[in-house]
Design a protein around this motif. Structure first.
Motif, short mmCIF file in Angstrom:
data_model
loop_
_atom_site.label_atom_id
_atom_site.label_comp_id
_atom_site.label_asym_id
_atom_site.label_seq_id
_atom_site.Cartn_x
_atom_site.Cartn_y
_atom_site.Cartn_z
N THR A 2 0.85 -1.20 0.00
CA THR A 2 0.00 0.00 0.00
C THR A 2 0.88 1.24 0.00
O THR A 2 2.02 1.21 0.40
CB THR A 2 -0.91 0.02 1.24
N ARG A 3 0.30 2.32 -0.42
CA ARG A 3 1.06 3.57 -0.47
C ARG A 3 1.23 4.12 0.93
O ARG A 3 0.26 4.47 1.60
CB ARG A 3 0.33 4.58 -1.37
N THR A 4 2.45 4.21 1.38
CA THR A 4 2.76 4.63 2.74
C THR A 4 2.26 6.04 3.02
O THR A 4 2.68 7.00 2.39
CB THR A 4 4.28 4.58 2.97
N MET A 5 1.32 6.14 3.97
CA MET A 5 0.80 7.44 4.42
C MET A 5 0.46 8.38 3.26
O MET A 5 0.82 9.56 3.27
CB MET A 5 1.79 8.12 5.36
N GLU A 6 -0.25 7.89 2.30
CA GLU A 6 -0.61 8.72 1.15
C GLU A 6 -1.40 9.95 1.59
O GLU A 6 -1.27 11.03 0.98
CB GLU A 6 -1.43 7.90 0.15
N GLU A 131 1.92 6.52 -8.28
CA GLU A 131 1.74 7.80 -7.60
C GLU A 131 2.62 8.88 -8.25
O GLU A 131 2.19 10.03 -8.42
CB GLU A 131 2.09 7.67 -6.12
N ALA A 132 3.84 8.50 -8.63
CA ALA A 132 4.72 9.44 -9.34
C ALA A 132 4.07 9.88 -10.66
O ALA A 132 4.13 11.06 -11.03
CB ALA A 132 6.08 8.81 -9.59
N LEU A 133 3.43 8.93 -11.35
CA LEU A 133 2.75 9.27 -12.60
C LEU A 133 1.59 10.23 -12.36
O LEU A 133 1.33 11.12 -13.17
CB LEU A 133 2.23 7.99 -13.28
N GLU A 134 0.90 10.07 -11.23
CA GLU A 134 -0.19 10.98 -10.90
C GLU A 134 0.32 12.40 -10.69
O GLU A 134 -0.29 13.37 -11.12
CB GLU A 134 -0.93 10.48 -9.65
N ARG A 135 1.46 12.52 -10.02
CA ARG A 135 2.03 13.85 -9.81
C ARG A 135 2.47 14.48 -11.14
O ARG A 135 2.30 15.67 -11.36
CB ARG A 135 3.24 13.75 -8.85
N LEU A 136 3.02 13.67 -12.03
CA LEU A 136 3.39 14.18 -13.35
C LEU A 136 2.14 14.59 -14.11
O LEU A 136 2.13 15.60 -14.83
CB LEU A 136 4.16 13.12 -14.13
#
Length: 292
Positions: A2-6, A131-136
């Motif tokens: 899971t994404r740590t502390m998203e 998640e990195a792709l979402e930020r991009l």
């Protein structure tokens, strides 16, 4: 996984106050180390500053650099004139999960500091890369160390990991890629300072040199077609990578495309490293002439 502390990484977390406090505190630390404790010289700084402040709306920025110490980020952004205190302009960074996210306190700190946990050895299609792709996709700035680990030797740029190439290819909007090469952080925070350990605090009276390159643009449609053509006769073992849509790239074509992109970035970074060495030699020569 899971994404740590998203939730802590969201701009809306506690109205953004924790993020602003951390960015300002870390920015002050970076400014002190870069300018008060040490001397920092930056070449082509305006290119980076302009891209951070005023690149086209919605277009993401990826900066790539060599990795010489655990202080590279954030201190490399502490040079004079850089807008390091603005949380909305601050970079997102890929950070090693086993180092920066070892416990809840560290996880929270790095999350509000705009860091994305990456599992080393987890592959380029691990969950956190999404998640990195979402930020991009949001048009944000992402900084990466594509060599994958710290190296304090003044040696040629090593073969880059494919993670950065996969982000460039899969980003909803093709990002601007800016190469950066630096030197001197290995003296500010040496890995083997005392009995094989780092010093408890950054060392002072060192020279930090940062060379910023020119933006790189990739013609992905053309490179994709070339990768497909090159991959037709390849029969490498597969790792179960997904087929990329809508381009329809199979695993062999992805390997060719990622290799091509990585080699271009590596070549650009190595050119900057050579330029930095020439600039340093010229500076030393001029200093010697003045003393004479």
């Amino acid at each position: 996984m899971t994404r740590t502390m998203e939730w802590a990484a969201r701009a809306s977390h506690m109205r953004g106050i924790p993020r602003k406090m951390v960015i300002m505190a870390v920015g002050a630390f970076a400014k002190a180390v870069a300018n008060l404790l040490n001397t920092t010289t930056v070449h082509n700084a305006d290119t980076l500053i302009n891209l951070v402040r005023s690149r086209p709306l919605g277009v993401p920025l990826i900066t790539v650099s060599n990795h010489m110490s655990t202080l590279d980020d954030p201190v490399m952004w502490g040079f004079k004139g850089f807008p390091i205190f603005y949380s909305n302009l601050a970079r997102w960074a890929l950070a090693a999960e086993d180092i920066c996210f070892k416990n809840s306190l560290l996880s929270y700190f790095f999350r509000i500091g705009k860091c994305i946990p990456i599992t080393r050895g987890g592959g380029i299609y691990q969950e956190h890369m999404n998640e990195a792709l979402e930020r991009l996709g949001d048009g944000e700035w992402l900084h990466t160390f594509p060599e994958g680990k710290v190296s304090q030797e003044d040696a040629p740029i090593r073969r880059l990991k494919w993670g950065i190439a996969s982000l460039i290819v899969r980003s909803p909007v093709t990002p601007i890629v800016l190469p950066i090469v630096h030197h001197g952080f290995e003296e500010v925070m040496p890995e083997n300072f005392w009995f094989g350990r780092r010093p408890p605090f950054p060392l002072c009276k060192k020279s930090i040199n940062i060379v910023i390159g020119e933006p790189m643009e990739f013609n992905l449609p053309k490179m994709t077609q070339m990768a497909i053509s090159m991959s037709r006769n390849l029969h490498n073992p597969t790792r179960g990578w997904p087929i990329l849509l809508p381009s329809g790239l199979d695993e062999a074509a992805q390997r060719c495309l990622y290799t091509s992109i990585s080699e271009q970035i590596q070549t650009s970074m190595e050119s900057l490293r050579s330029s930095r060495k020439k600039l340093s030699e010229a500076k030393s020569l001029n200093s010697g002439q003045v003393e004479e």
